[in-house]
Design a protein around this motif. Structure first.
Motif, PDB file in Angstrom:
ATOM      1  N   ASP A 112      -1.091  28.562  11.617  1.00 52.80           N
ATOM      2  CA  ASP A 112      -0.149  29.613  11.223  1.00 52.80           C
ATOM      3  C   ASP A 112      -0.415  30.236   9.861  1.00 52.80           C
ATOM      4  OD1 ASP A 112       1.129  29.027  13.599  1.00 52.80           O
ATOM      5  OD2 ASP A 112       2.577  27.666  12.667  1.00 52.80           O
ATOM      6  N   THR A 113      -0.850  29.423   8.879  1.00 50.96           N
ATOM      7  CA  THR A 113      -1.014  29.946   7.513  1.00 50.96           C
ATOM      8  C   THR A 113      -2.305  29.411   6.910  1.00 50.96           C
ATOM      9  OG1 THR A 113       0.288  28.113   6.609  1.00 50.96           O
ATOM     10  CG2 THR A 113       1.487  30.143   7.128  1.00 50.96           C
ATOM     11  N   PRO A 114      -3.440  29.646   7.545  1.00 48.64           N
ATOM     12  CA  PRO A 114      -4.679  28.985   7.110  1.00 48.64           C
ATOM     13  C   PRO A 114      -5.113  29.344   5.693  1.00 48.64           C
ATOM     14  CG  PRO A 114      -5.152  30.728   8.688  1.00 48.64           C
ATOM     15  CD  PRO A 114      -3.667  30.538   8.706  1.00 48.64           C
ATOM     16  N   GLU A 115      -4.673  30.469   5.153  1.00 50.30           N
ATOM     17  CA  GLU A 115      -5.096  30.864   3.806  1.00 50.30           C
ATOM     18  C   GLU A 115      -4.183  30.309   2.717  1.00 50.30           C
ATOM     19  OE1 GLU A 115      -7.976  32.314   3.577  1.00 50.30           O
ATOM     20  OE2 GLU A 115      -8.039  32.311   5.779  1.00 50.30           O
ATOM     21  N   LEU A 116      -3.066  29.714   3.087  1.00 48.20           N
ATOM     22  CA  LEU A 116      -2.114  29.203   2.097  1.00 48.20           C
ATOM     23  C   LEU A 116      -2.677  27.953   1.429  1.00 48.20           C
ATOM     24  CD1 LEU A 116       0.806  29.481   0.926  1.00 48.20           C
ATOM     25  CD2 LEU A 116       1.527  27.878   2.709  1.00 48.20           C
ATOM     26  N   GLU A 117      -2.732  27.955   0.109  1.00 44.94           N
ATOM     27  CA  GLU A 117      -3.246  26.809  -0.638  1.00 44.94           C
ATOM     28  C   GLU A 117      -2.105  25.839  -0.932  1.00 44.94           C
ATOM     29  OE1 GLU A 117      -5.260  28.252  -4.085  1.00 44.94           O
ATOM     30  OE2 GLU A 117      -7.064  28.769  -2.934  1.00 44.94           O
ATOM     31  N   VAL A 118      -2.336  24.595  -0.554  1.00 42.91           N
ATOM     32  CA  VAL A 118      -1.289  23.583  -0.661  1.00 42.91           C
ATOM     33  C   VAL A 118      -1.869  22.299  -1.225  1.00 42.91           C
ATOM     34  CG1 VAL A 118       0.407  22.183   0.588  1.00 42.91           C
ATOM     35  CG2 VAL A 118      -0.061  24.531   1.340  1.00 42.91           C
ATOM     36  N   GLU A 119      -1.158  21.716  -2.175  1.00 42.29           N
ATOM     37  CA  GLU A 119      -1.399  20.325  -2.585  1.00 42.29           C
ATOM     38  C   GLU A 119      -0.299  19.482  -1.963  1.00 42.29           C
ATOM     39  OE1 GLU A 119      -1.567  19.812  -6.761  1.00 42.29           O
ATOM     40  OE2 GLU A 119      -3.569  20.672  -6.975  1.00 42.29           O
ATOM     41  N   TYR A 120      -0.695  18.536  -1.159  1.00 40.77           N
ATOM     42  CA  TYR A 120       0.264  17.676  -0.461  1.00 40.77           C
ATOM     43  C   TYR A 120       0.156  16.276  -1.071  1.00 40.77           C
ATOM     44  CZ  TYR A 120       3.252  16.552   3.579  1.00 40.77           C
ATOM     45  OH  TYR A 120       4.305  16.211   4.392  1.00 40.77           O
ATOM     46  N   HIS A 121       1.176  15.895  -1.842  1.00 40.41           N
ATOM     47  CA  HIS A 121       1.168  14.617  -2.561  1.00 40.41           C
ATOM     48  C   HIS A 121       2.014  13.584  -1.807  1.00 40.41           C
ATOM     49  CE1 HIS A 121      -0.574  16.348  -6.309  1.00 40.41           C
ATOM     50  NE2 HIS A 121       0.038  17.441  -5.878  1.00 40.41           N
ATOM     51  N   LEU A 122       1.511  12.383  -1.715  1.00 40.66           N
ATOM     52  CA  LEU A 122       2.235  11.256  -1.132  1.00 40.66           C
ATOM     53  C   LEU A 122       2.432  10.210  -2.221  1.00 40.66           C
ATOM     54  CD1 LEU A 122      -0.078  11.200   1.925  1.00 40.66           C
ATOM     55  CD2 LEU A 122       2.378  11.440   2.208  1.00 40.66           C
ATOM     56  N   VAL A 123       3.678   9.789  -2.422  1.00 41.44           N
ATOM     57  CA  VAL A 123       3.995   8.794  -3.445  1.00 41.44           C
ATOM     58  C   VAL A 123       4.511   7.538  -2.753  1.00 41.44           C
ATOM     59  CG1 VAL A 123       5.361   8.259  -5.487  1.00 41.44           C
ATOM     60  CG2 VAL A 123       4.571  10.614  -5.091  1.00 41.44           C
ATOM     61  N   ASP A 124       3.786   6.458  -2.897  1.00 43.02           N
ATOM     62  CA  ASP A 124       4.183   5.201  -2.259  1.00 43.02           C
ATOM     63  C   ASP A 124       3.362   4.079  -2.877  1.00 43.02           C
ATOM     64  OD1 ASP A 124       4.646   3.011  -0.349  1.00 43.02           O
ATOM     65  OD2 ASP A 124       5.399   4.571   0.989  1.00 43.02           O
ATOM     66  N   PRO A 125       3.986   2.945  -3.212  1.00 43.17           N
ATOM     67  CA  PRO A 125       3.196   1.828  -3.748  1.00 43.17           C
ATOM     68  C   PRO A 125       2.320   1.169  -2.689  1.00 43.17           C
ATOM     69  CG  PRO A 125       5.483   1.167  -3.445  1.00 43.17           C
ATOM     70  CD  PRO A 125       5.430   2.648  -3.207  1.00 43.17           C
ATOM     71  N   HIS A 126       2.599   1.463  -1.420  1.00 45.06           N
ATOM     72  CA  HIS A 126       1.816   0.900  -0.323  1.00 45.06           C
ATOM     73  C   HIS A 126       0.896   1.966   0.259  1.00 45.06           C
ATOM     74  CE1 HIS A 126       4.282  -2.716  -0.432  1.00 45.06           C
ATOM     75  NE2 HIS A 126       5.341  -1.943  -0.484  1.00 45.06           N
ATOM     76  N   GLU A 127      -0.222   1.511   0.821  1.00 43.37           N
ATOM     77  CA  GLU A 127      -1.216   2.419   1.377  1.00 43.37           C
ATOM     78  C   GLU A 127      -0.599   3.319   2.446  1.00 43.37           C
ATOM     79  OE1 GLU A 127      -5.600   2.119   3.578  1.00 43.37           O
ATOM     80  OE2 GLU A 127      -4.415   0.325   3.150  1.00 43.37           O
ATOM     81  N   PRO A 128      -0.914   4.604   2.449  1.00 42.17           N
ATOM     82  CA  PRO A 128      -0.349   5.515   3.452  1.00 42.17           C
ATOM     83  C   PRO A 128      -0.678   5.081   4.878  1.00 42.17           C
ATOM     84  CG  PRO A 128      -1.353   6.761   1.669  1.00 42.17           C
ATOM     85  CD  PRO A 128      -1.731   5.325   1.454  1.00 42.17           C
ATOM     86  N   GLY A 129       0.287   5.292   5.730  1.00 41.63           N
ATOM     87  CA  GLY A 129       0.163   4.922   7.136  1.00 41.63           C
ATOM     88  C   GLY A 129       1.183   3.860   7.483  1.00 41.63           C
ATOM     89  N   GLY A 130       0.944   2.653   7.034  1.00 35.29           N
ATOM     90  CA  GLY A 130       1.858   1.552   7.335  1.00 35.29           C
ATOM     91  C   GLY A 130       3.068   1.512   6.439  1.00 35.29           C
ATOM     92  N   GLY A 131       2.915   1.979   5.187  1.00 31.83           N
ATOM     93  CA  GLY A 131       4.026   1.869   4.254  1.00 31.83           C
ATOM     94  C   GLY A 131       4.396   0.421   3.999  1.00 31.83           C
ATOM     95  N   ARG A 132       5.656   0.217   3.644  1.00 34.54           N
ATOM     96  CA  ARG A 132       6.094  -1.131   3.277  1.00 34.54           C
ATOM     97  C   ARG A 132       6.206  -2.057   4.486  1.00 34.54           C
ATOM     98  NH1 ARG A 132      12.158  -2.541   0.919  1.00 34.54           N
ATOM     99  NH2 ARG A 132      11.940  -4.810   0.863  1.00 34.54           N
ATOM    100  N   ILE A 133       6.862  -1.585   5.542  1.00 30.45           N
ATOM    101  CA  ILE A 133       7.168  -2.466   6.673  1.00 30.45           C
ATOM    102  C   ILE A 133       5.916  -2.853   7.439  1.00 30.45           C
ATOM    103  CG2 ILE A 133       8.452  -2.660   8.827  1.00 30.45           C
ATOM    104  CD1 ILE A 133      10.170  -2.696   6.293  1.00 30.45           C
ATOM    105  N   TRP A 134       4.989  -1.898   7.591  1.00 28.17           N
ATOM    106  CA  TRP A 134       3.797  -2.147   8.399  1.00 28.17           C
ATOM    107  C   TRP A 134       2.558  -2.356   7.535  1.00 28.17           C
ATOM    108  CZ3 TRP A 134       5.838  -3.084  12.857  1.00 28.17           C
ATOM    109  CH2 TRP A 134       7.001  -2.412  13.234  1.00 28.17           C
TER     110      TRP A 134
END
Length: 646
Positions: free
Chosen positions: A27-49
């Motif tokens: 839909d918006t291929p030219e839009l420049e985006v920084e997508y930040h993830l904040v979590d002390p655990h590795e992305p994907g599983g998070g805390r529970i997994w």
């Protein structure tokens, strides 16, 4: 450059990220985006997994029933981008088409080498899959989208003032525990499961334990609890018989060196290590959650007859707010009975004494009456056409099995017999009607979740949906794998586990300085009671998912600064279609919100709610990003995405 900050990087957050990247590319291929993830655990599983937990702990879904990807069943606005189920992913890793995790060890390698797609995976294997989904999503992002993970904890979000005035539409500054800050044009709160402040009861029990030198463990996440201090042979009262109690039992038995051995008759025998405590388990129902089902439907297709789109439209035409117990629960009950008996009559005609064409209209007429789903007429119809009691479904007995007579001379024997019956009904192909029951309830849950939150009355939004309905659905649909219940039976045979029954009552006896628990069950010989006293009490259930009592400093800060509003009486944050009220830039997903919970990941092929909700939320994020003003980021370190093989 638009900056999106997702506070949280567990499965729900990664579902949204994957959908955002897919929508952005279309839909918006030219839009420049920084997508930040904040979590002390590795992305994907998070805390529970997370992967740093015991390899004995498992998911309660089979490999083939776990996916993070859309498929042709999904009715969504975003593009369908298929991807592997957990079973497909394991097969691809085994064939060398996807690289193993760089942390893989002999235990994980052995699990990957197992070709059984219907096995229940460990949480560590689930983490490997979820982490790969994150890396795969980032790999597919266009160059205009940069994904960064910050291994940190968000402790506060401060709206940036506009002309000296703080507005819900302003950009924000996210403050992290490390002292760093992130500028955000858009914030997604994907905080997952958090702990909570002690309840009044927990505070009282902890105080009592402290005065008398006893031990009390308040509700917590089982994998986080240190129980090394618990001595062998100690009598322990365990309140709760859900998944947390099952995990606790695993860690205190097999986790301490005990072994389960298969016997010639297919049963298990437990060989103790000598380090186990004695566990006394009880709860309100007095039985574990219903076993996961391994049979497959063989009769007519599973479909809804009351909560299909036309049925929901009839509900929504009511001029009055919907009440769950009055307006919707009778329809769910009717769906469950219809789905179960349709499969029994069409899939196993040898187990009934009538045809479905004869039975179905009579069932429908009874269910059309007030309280027909629990009427004497229904019981008579079932008894007339279903000869064996094991094949009969009566919903009140199904919900509270210890309140009806059953085998056994004691409370312990009555619960033991119930677990054996539940295993028989939910793990054998001749009882595939239980699988149809599950699938019908799952579709009913999706249908109920599609009813707009504002159409419910206050009692339904505050109590019925997040508590009573969620608890019932979990009891029926989110129980442990059958092997866990087989192990529970073996542990009871070995004298390690004792069952206290239902309607569990706890007393903290000041005069004697002990905890006393009493439970009951109805046997064929009448009502039986049992009791035990102990110096140790463990409350084995998860902390309440409430923002108001959360131990998460960010949730407390958001409430204290009126950036979010509480749904009165519920403790949850008011969220409508993923958007936090009063703001165009703040969104939320997860158990702390007022929306009906959809789970972290889902089954393929069912137009699943988690995928639809994530796609909608990603669309809202992207539309907001396209309208947002650009600001330069604050410089700070972040983990770049390292892509694994595909």
């Amino acid at each position: 450059m638009i900056r999106v900050v997702s506070i949280g990087a567990g499965p729900a957050a990664i579902l949204v990220l994957e959908r955002f990247i897919a929508r952005h590319a279309r839909d918006t291929p030219e839009l420049e985006v920084e997508y930040h993830l904040v979590d002390p655990h590795e992305p994907g599983g998070g805390r529970i997994w997370r992967r740093a937990q015991s390899p004995l702990l498992k998911l309660n879904s089979m490999r083939e029933d776990v996916t993070m990807f859309t498929d042709d069943s999904c009715v969504i606005d975003g593009p369908v981008v298929p991807g592997p189920t957990l079973a497909d992913w394991v097969s691809a890793v085994r064939r060398g088409e996807i690289a193993k995790p760089d942390w893989s060890d002999a235990i994980l390698d052995a699990e990957i080498d197992d070709p059984d797609d219907r096995a229940f995976p460990t949480r560590r294997l689930g983490n490997a899959y979820l982490s790969w989904v994150y890396r795969d999503a980032a790999r597919r992002a266009r160059p205009e989208v940069t994904v960064r993970w910050h291994e940190d904890v968000a402790i506060a979000v401060d709206p940036d003032p506009i002309d000296g005035v703080v507005s819900g539409d302003a950009a924000t500054t996210v403050r992290l525990a490390s002292g760093r800050t992130l500028h955000a044009d858009i914030v997604l709160y994907a905080l997952g499961h958090n702990g909570s402040a002690p309840s009044a009861e927990s505070t009282h029990l902890a105080s009592f334990a402290g005065r008398h030198g006893l031990s009390y463990v308040a509700p917590a996440f089982t994998a986080d609890i240190d129980l090394d201090w618990l001595a062998a042979g100690e009598d322990v009262i365990v309140r709760g018989m859900g998944l947390a109690a099952v995990d606790l039992t695993v860690l205190l038995t097999e986790g301490r060196g005990g072994r389960f051995l298969e016997q010639a008759d297919g049963s298990l025998r437990y060989h103790p290590s000598g380090r186990e405590p004695r566990l006394h388990l009880g709860s309100r129902r007095g039985v574990p959650y219903r076993s996961k089902i391994t049979s497959r439907p063989v009769g007519d297709p599973v479909e809804l007859e009351y909560l299909h789109p036309e049925g929901r439209e009839r509900l929504l035409r009511s001029p009055h707010p919907l009440d769950f117990e009055r307006d919707v629960w009778p329809l769910i009950a009717s769906e469950m009975l219809t789905g179960y008996y349709r499969e029994l009559f069409t899939g196993h005609p040898e187990r009934v004494s009538a045809d479905w064409s004869w039975f179905a209209p009579r069932l429908r007429r009874i269910l059309a009456e007030d309280d027909g789903y629990r009427s004497r007429a229904l019981i008579q119809l079932i008894e007339h056409t279903v000869p064996h009691p094991d094949d009969r479904l009566e919903l009140e007995a199904f919900d509270r099995p210890l309140t009806v007579p059953g085998a056994g001379e004691s409370v312990h024997e009555r619960v033991h017999a119930h677990i054996e019956q539940d295993l028989r009904q939910r793990t054998r192909q001749e009882h595939s009607a239980t699988q149809a029951l599950f699938l019908t309830l799952l579709r009913s849950h999706i249908a109920v979740s599609d009813i707009p939150l504002e159409r419910w009355n206050d009692r339904s939004r505050i109590h019925s949906l997040p508590r009573a309905w969620h608890t019932y659905f979990s009891y029926v649909a989110s129980g442990p794998p059958g092997d866990r219940l087989r192990e529970l039976i073996a542990l009871s045979d070995a004298g390690i586990v004792h069952f206290l029954g239902g309607e569990l009552r706890l007393e903290a006896v000041e005069d004697h300085g002990v905890f006393v628990a009493r439970g009951t069950a109805l046997t064929d010989q009448g009502e039986r009671t049992t009791s035990v006293q102990s110096r140790i009490l463990i409350d084995a259930w998860l902390p309440a998912a409430q923002a108001t009592d959360s131990d998460n400093p960010l949730l407390r800060q958001l409430l204290a600064t009126d950036q979010v509003a509480e749904l009165p009486g519920s403790g949850s944050v008011v969220v409508e279609q993923g958007r936090i009220g009063g703001s165009d830039r703040r969104f939320a997903i997860g158990p702390f919100t007022s929306e009906i919970q959809a789970g972290a990941f889902t089954r393929p092929g069912i137009n699943a709610l988690p995928l639809r909700r994530a796609d909608h939320l990603a669309g809202e994020l992207l539309c907001t990003a396209a309208r947002s003003a650009t600001r330069e980021p604050t410089g700070m370190a972040a983990h770049p995405v390292t892509l694994g093989g595909r």
